[in-house]
Design an enzyme around this catalytic site. Structure first.
Site, short mmCIF file in Angstrom:
data_model
loop_
_atom_site.label_atom_id
_atom_site.label_comp_id
_atom_site.label_asym_id
_atom_site.label_seq_id
_atom_site.Cartn_x
_atom_site.Cartn_y
_atom_site.Cartn_z
N ASP A 55 3.20 55.11 18.71
CA ASP A 55 2.78 53.75 18.34
C ASP A 55 1.29 53.74 18.00
O ASP A 55 0.86 53.10 17.04
CB ASP A 55 3.09 52.79 19.49
CG ASP A 55 4.54 52.88 19.89
OD1 ASP A 55 5.40 52.60 19.04
OD2 ASP A 55 4.83 53.27 21.05
N HIS A 97 7.04 50.39 24.99
CA HIS A 97 7.33 51.05 23.71
C HIS A 97 8.54 50.33 23.11
O HIS A 97 9.68 50.75 23.24
CB HIS A 97 7.64 52.53 23.92
CG HIS A 97 8.25 53.16 22.69
ND1 HIS A 97 7.55 53.35 21.52
CD2 HIS A 97 9.50 53.62 22.44
CE1 HIS A 97 8.34 53.88 20.61
NE2 HIS A 97 9.53 54.05 21.14
P1 NAX Z 1 19.30 62.94 18.95
O1 NAX Z 1 20.55 62.17 19.14
O2 NAX Z 1 19.11 63.69 17.69
O3 NAX Z 1 19.18 63.99 20.13
C1 NAX Z 1 19.33 63.62 21.45
C2 NAX Z 1 19.86 64.84 22.17
O4 NAX Z 1 19.89 64.53 23.55
C3 NAX Z 1 21.27 65.23 21.74
O5 NAX Z 1 21.28 66.59 21.36
C4 NAX Z 1 22.10 64.98 22.99
O6 NAX Z 1 23.14 65.93 23.13
C5 NAX Z 1 21.04 65.12 24.08
N1 NAX Z 1 21.38 64.46 25.32
C6 NAX Z 1 22.02 63.29 25.51
N2 NAX Z 1 22.15 63.04 26.82
C7 NAX Z 1 21.57 64.07 27.48
C8 NAX Z 1 21.43 64.41 28.83
N3 NAX Z 1 21.92 63.63 29.79
N4 NAX Z 1 20.78 65.55 29.15
C9 NAX Z 1 20.30 66.37 28.19
N5 NAX Z 1 20.45 66.11 26.87
C10 NAX Z 1 21.07 64.98 26.53
O7 NAX Z 1 18.08 61.96 19.25
P2 NAX Z 1 16.55 62.13 18.89
O8 NAX Z 1 16.31 61.58 17.55
O9 NAX Z 1 16.13 63.53 19.16
O10 NAX Z 1 15.87 61.10 19.92
C11 NAX Z 1 15.83 61.34 21.30
C12 NAX Z 1 15.34 60.11 22.03
O11 NAX Z 1 14.01 59.78 21.65
C13 NAX Z 1 16.14 58.85 21.75
O12 NAX Z 1 16.35 58.15 22.97
C14 NAX Z 1 15.21 58.04 20.86
O13 NAX Z 1 15.50 56.65 20.94
C15 NAX Z 1 13.90 58.39 21.44
N6 NAX Z 1 12.70 58.10 20.66
C16 NAX Z 1 11.56 57.74 21.31
C17 NAX Z 1 10.37 57.53 20.66
C18 NAX Z 1 9.13 57.17 21.40
O14 NAX Z 1 8.12 56.95 20.75
N7 NAX Z 1 9.08 57.11 22.72
C19 NAX Z 1 10.31 57.60 19.18
C20 NAX Z 1 11.41 58.38 18.58
C21 NAX Z 1 12.75 58.22 19.21
O15 NAX Z 1 13.33 57.04 18.72
#
Ligand code: NAX
Length: 329
Positions: free
Chosen positions: A159, A187
């Site tokens: 952000d 956030h």
């Molecule tokens: P993806 O769906 O591409 O990847 C997430 C991965 O996490 C998947 O491979 C899934 O198998 C794995 N996963 C799910 N549950 C799990 C668990 N219990 N233990 C270990 N692995 C697990 O998502 P991606 O684009 O990489 O985003 C990841 C997270 O970041 C999401 O929650 C997203 O909303 C968040 N974000 C946060 C941001 C921030 O600024 N704080 C910005 C970017 C993003 O939106």
């Protein structure tokens, strides 16, 4: 600082993981003099994809990458970790608000917080990216009572970077001229990117830009809703920029790059009661980092009534989120 350093990453086979892992392994996050052991954690259905990512990491031939552990077992994944990056969670889909994800993603962070407290290094630092990041960090922190609270942070650096990019674009100045950009609160779309204390070339940003209407209007909403705009355009949530912001967050916190004199960076950290915000609530503040794993919340930032109103609204949202997951705390 430890060498090699053990870095655990959850959700490592996801899209942020794909953009993040090479930047950890290349030394950009923790320093070019530090070897890294990557401990990559996924859920069982993603283990095949994770093996593919690991093959690619090997093929990058990073000199600093000492070893890679692939696991769906939390105790193995967090064992001895000096840094835990909690990225894995279900990402927000098109048209879905972050709030909807709270109940879905919260329980994941109970187990992870417990495992970190039990098996990670005593000095472990934790950064949560998976949304809703602040509340997930609160859950992990509450599940790890043996660890000092200030070890738990959530990422709002993306952000801050988004706000800096908007200010740079509007003022037509190099990014390095923009300093003191603080993100306050959650956030989420209620966050408050503080333009009143931001500086451009050492002068108040407001004076340089000379357009308060833009700052209160388009600037604020563009930063607040940037995540949704990227989903709309790309069909997937931000990944490259999120990974890059996490590199910034960790590098400044514990990777040797202290915050430059007079500047600050944004991190969501447990409130110590500063600015009247509930103690323990994981809230984004302007902080100063020492590059060695420590930080302090910047005191004495002047906040106008406008700013206070925005921050109160975002803190109220965090309090509501806390109520939704009360049984997990
Ligand atoms: P993806 O769906 O591409 O990847 C997430 C991965 O996490 C998947 O491979 C899934 O198998 C794995 N996963 C799910 N549950 C799990 C668990 N219990 N233990 C270990 N692995 C697990 O998502 P991606 O684009 O990489 O985003 C990841 C997270 O970041 C999401 O929650 C997203 O909303 C968040 N974000 C946060 C941001 C921030 O600024 N704080 C910005 C970017 C993003 O939106």
């Amino acid at each position: 600082m430890q060498n090699p350093i053990r870095v655990s990453v959850t959700g490592a086979a996801g899209q942020i993981g794909y953009a993040l892992l090479p930047r950890i392994a290349s030394g950009e996050m923790l320093g070019l003099d530090r070897e890294v052991i990557l401990q990559l954690i996924e859920i069982p259905p993603a283990m095949d994809a994770l093996r593919g990512v690991a093959m690619e990491l090997e093929d990058c031939a990073f000199p600093l990458l000492r070893d890679i552990v692939l696991t769906d077992d939390l105790d193995r994944g967090f064992e001895g970790a000096h840094l835990a990056l909690l990225v894995g969670a279900k990402p927000r889909g098109k048209g879905q608000e972050r709030g909807d994800l709270i109940r879905e993603n919260g329980p994941i962070f109970v187990g992870q917080g417990r495992a970190i407290a039990e098996v990670a290094d005593d000095e472990v630092r934790v950064a949560v990216v998976g949304n809703p990041a602040n509340t997930n960090a609160l859950i992990a922190m509450s599940s790890a009572p043996g660890l000092p609270r200030e070890r738990f942070t959530a990422m709002t650096r993306l952000d801050q970077n988004r706000a800096m990019a908007q200010l740079t674009g509007k003022a037509g100045v190099p990014l390095t001229d923009v300093t003191n950009v603080g993100i306050w609160g959650n956030h989420s779309a209620t966050q408050y990117p503080d333009f009143e204390n931001a500086r451009i070339g050492g002068r108040p940003a407001e004076e340089v830009i000379g357009d308060r209407r833009w700052l209160e209007g388009d600037f604020l909403t563009t930063v607040q809703k940037r995540g949704a705009a990227i989903i709309e355009a790309r069909g997937q949530s931000s990944a490259m920029s999120a990974a890059s912001a996490l590199v910034d967050h960790v590098r400044d916190w514990m990777g040797g790059e202290a915050t430059p004199e007079g500047d600050w960076v944004s991190m969501a950290v447990p409130s110590d009661g500063s600015y009247g915000i509930d103690e323990g609530l994981i809230t984004s503040f302007p902080v100063r980092t020492d590059g060695k794993g420590g930080y302090e919340i910047v005191q004495g930032v002047e906040l106008s009534d406008f700013a206070r109103g925005k921050i109160e609204a975002s803190v109220a949202e965090l309090q509501e989120e806390r109520e939704v997951v009360r049984d997990l705390l």
